[in-house]
Design an enzyme around this catalytic site. Structure first.
Site, short mmCIF file in Angstrom:
data_model
loop_
_atom_site.label_atom_id
_atom_site.label_comp_id
_atom_site.label_asym_id
_atom_site.label_seq_id
_atom_site.Cartn_x
_atom_site.Cartn_y
_atom_site.Cartn_z
N TRP A 65 0.83 -1.21 0.00
CA TRP A 65 0.00 0.00 0.00
C TRP A 65 0.86 1.26 0.00
O TRP A 65 0.55 2.23 -0.70
CB TRP A 65 -0.98 -0.02 1.17
CG TRP A 65 -2.01 -1.08 0.96
CD1 TRP A 65 -2.18 -2.21 1.69
CD2 TRP A 65 -2.98 -1.15 -0.10
NE1 TRP A 65 -3.19 -2.99 1.17
CE2 TRP A 65 -3.70 -2.35 0.07
CE3 TRP A 65 -3.30 -0.33 -1.18
CZ2 TRP A 65 -4.72 -2.75 -0.80
CZ3 TRP A 65 -4.33 -0.71 -2.04
CH2 TRP A 65 -5.02 -1.90 -1.84
N ASP A 110 -1.29 6.53 6.38
CA ASP A 110 -2.41 5.74 5.86
C ASP A 110 -2.82 4.77 6.95
O ASP A 110 -2.20 3.72 7.12
CB ASP A 110 -1.96 5.01 4.59
CG ASP A 110 -3.04 4.07 4.06
OD1 ASP A 110 -4.13 3.99 4.68
OD2 ASP A 110 -2.80 3.40 3.03
N LYS A 137 -12.81 -1.13 7.22
CA LYS A 137 -12.19 -2.08 8.16
C LYS A 137 -12.62 -1.72 9.58
O LYS A 137 -13.43 -2.42 10.18
CB LYS A 137 -10.69 -2.07 8.01
CG LYS A 137 -10.25 -2.44 6.58
CD LYS A 137 -8.85 -2.03 6.29
CE LYS A 137 -8.52 -1.93 4.83
NZ LYS A 137 -8.71 -3.11 4.04
N1 PMP Z 1 -4.22 1.39 2.27
C1 PMP Z 1 -4.30 0.31 3.07
C2 PMP Z 1 -3.38 0.20 4.24
C3 PMP Z 1 -5.25 -0.67 2.81
O1 PMP Z 1 -5.34 -1.73 3.61
C4 PMP Z 1 -6.12 -0.53 1.71
C5 PMP Z 1 -7.18 -1.54 1.38
N2 PMP Z 1 -7.02 -2.80 1.80
C6 PMP Z 1 -5.97 0.59 0.89
C7 PMP Z 1 -5.03 1.53 1.21
C8 PMP Z 1 -6.84 0.80 -0.31
O2 PMP Z 1 -8.12 1.06 0.11
P1 PMP Z 1 -9.31 1.28 -0.90
O3 PMP Z 1 -9.64 -0.04 -1.49
O4 PMP Z 1 -10.38 1.82 0.00
O5 PMP Z 1 -8.87 2.25 -1.91
#
Ligand code: PMP
Length: 365
Positions: free
Chosen positions: A104, A176, A200
């Protein structure tokens, strides 16, 4: 059957399970919110009913995380990924530093690169065959003239978590927190911006929350920045520049109330420690299962584990499902299994998983 009588238990990394009592409340209120005869689904976002729901949700979140008036709290469209772009468009002027510890963070830095000068630090390393986070003293950061330092406190896919907040860039941190927000107390002043996709620890998918220092907002944004990604415009319009995701906002407010009733983020933190310790202990005591992360950086929210005999993967998942243990398949880039243990996961879910894993090892190991 009432939802409070689980199983099944949902170990999905997100969208993830919500507290059972919140789901019950939402069900009860669905067609008639507080005697209005209307559903939150069809309120106007400009009406008093919804604006009171929206304000209340924000106030509760502010109280839970002790967010001062120096910060805006924005309820945004899209998930965390849209914020990868938005935050760079809003904050990146000279240079940004991205300390990456997984997929991520890497995605966030790749997105930021489209808008400016980004220096990335690959802070994942291997110690005795275990992944861990490179100590801060070894991060090669040139100067302190960066606009912000981005990191991912908990990498959801790898199951790797910072054991402390970086000291470099304190006050200029951008985090994040998609998979760890509200799982422990934080010192908001360490951060210029915090963001999280909702699905989450907050509520339904489709919403992202952004907490940003008011004095970080600019009125000289490049003209290409879409209005809906302009933090200043969103703040000026109380996150209602257009129609916000009203139902997700409402449900998030119910989750915030639930956390408050349970004792706040300190209670969430104690429970997260208890849940994850129980599962790591099961893994460590077994000859069949293995967690690939150094104990120092093991995630309390997402616990990946590998079966030493990979041929057993599909049988494990099949048997788990028949025991009401759902969505344990690991991310496709990692393989194996992953159990996500967010705030709403009751200890009973972990106990059921541990019992199952021990039984599976005895019968197949
Ligand atoms: N950052 C992290 C740490 C995540 O766990 C996730 C999704 N699992 C995301 C970003 C991306 O999130 P989204 O699908 O809401 O764009």
């Amino acid at each position: 059957m009432s939802m409070s009588h689980w199983p099944p238990f949902n170990f999905s990394a997100g969208p993830a399970l919500l507290p059972a009592s919140v789901m019950e409340q939402a069900k009860e209120e669905f067609c008639d919110w507080h005697g209005s005869g209307l559903s939150v689904m069809d309120f106007s976002h400009r009406g008093l009913d919804f604006t009171s729901i929206a304000e209340q949700a924000e106030q509760t979140l502010r109280a839970l995380l002790t967010i001062s008036d120096d910060y805006h709290v924005l309820f945004c469209h899209g998930g965390a990924s849209l914020q990868f772009s938005a935050l760079a468009m809003n904050l990146l002027k000279r240079k940004a530093v991205y300390v990456n510890t997984g997929i991520w963070g890497k995605k966030a830095s790749q997105e930021a690169l489209k808008y400016g000068n980004v220096s990335t630090i690959d802070a994942l390393q291997n110690e005795q065959d275990l992944s861990c986070i490179l100590p801060e003293g070894s991060w090669a950061i040139e100067g302190d003239d960066f606009d912000y330092l981005h990191f991912t406190p908990n990498e959801t896919i790898g199951g790797i978590e910072f054991d402390s907040v970086p000291t470099v860039g304190r006050g200029k941190l951008v985090a994040d927190m998609s998979s760890c927000i509200l799982s422990q107390p934080i010192n908001i002043k360490d951060y210029g911006l915090i963001y999280a996709g909702a699905q989450k620890n907050i509520g339904p998918a489709g919403l992202a929350i952004v907490i940003v220092r008011k004095d970080w907002l600019r009125d000289d944004l490049p003209s290409y920045v879409p209005s809906l990604l302009d933090y200043r415009l969103l703040a000026e319009n109380q996150s209602m520049y257009n129609t916000p995701p009203t139902f997700a906002w409402y449900l998030s407010g119910l989750v915030f109330n639930w956390i408050k009733e349970q004792g706040g983020v300190a209670t969430m933190s104690d429970r997260a420690t208890a849940r994850s310790q129980a599962l790591y202990q099961c893994i460590d005591n077994s000859a069949l299962y293995r967690n690939p992360i150094h104990p120092r950086n093991r995630s309390r929210m997402n616990v990946p584990f590998i079966l030493q005999d990979e041929a057993l993967n599909s049988e494990f998942l099949k048997q788990a499902e028949t025991h009401g243990l759902m969505y344990l398949k690991g991310h496709r880039s990692v393989g194996g299994m992953r159990a996500s243990l967010y705030n709403a996961m009751p200890m009973a879910g972990v106990t059921a998983l541990v019992d199952f894993m021990q039984w599976f090892e005895q019968t197949h190991g």
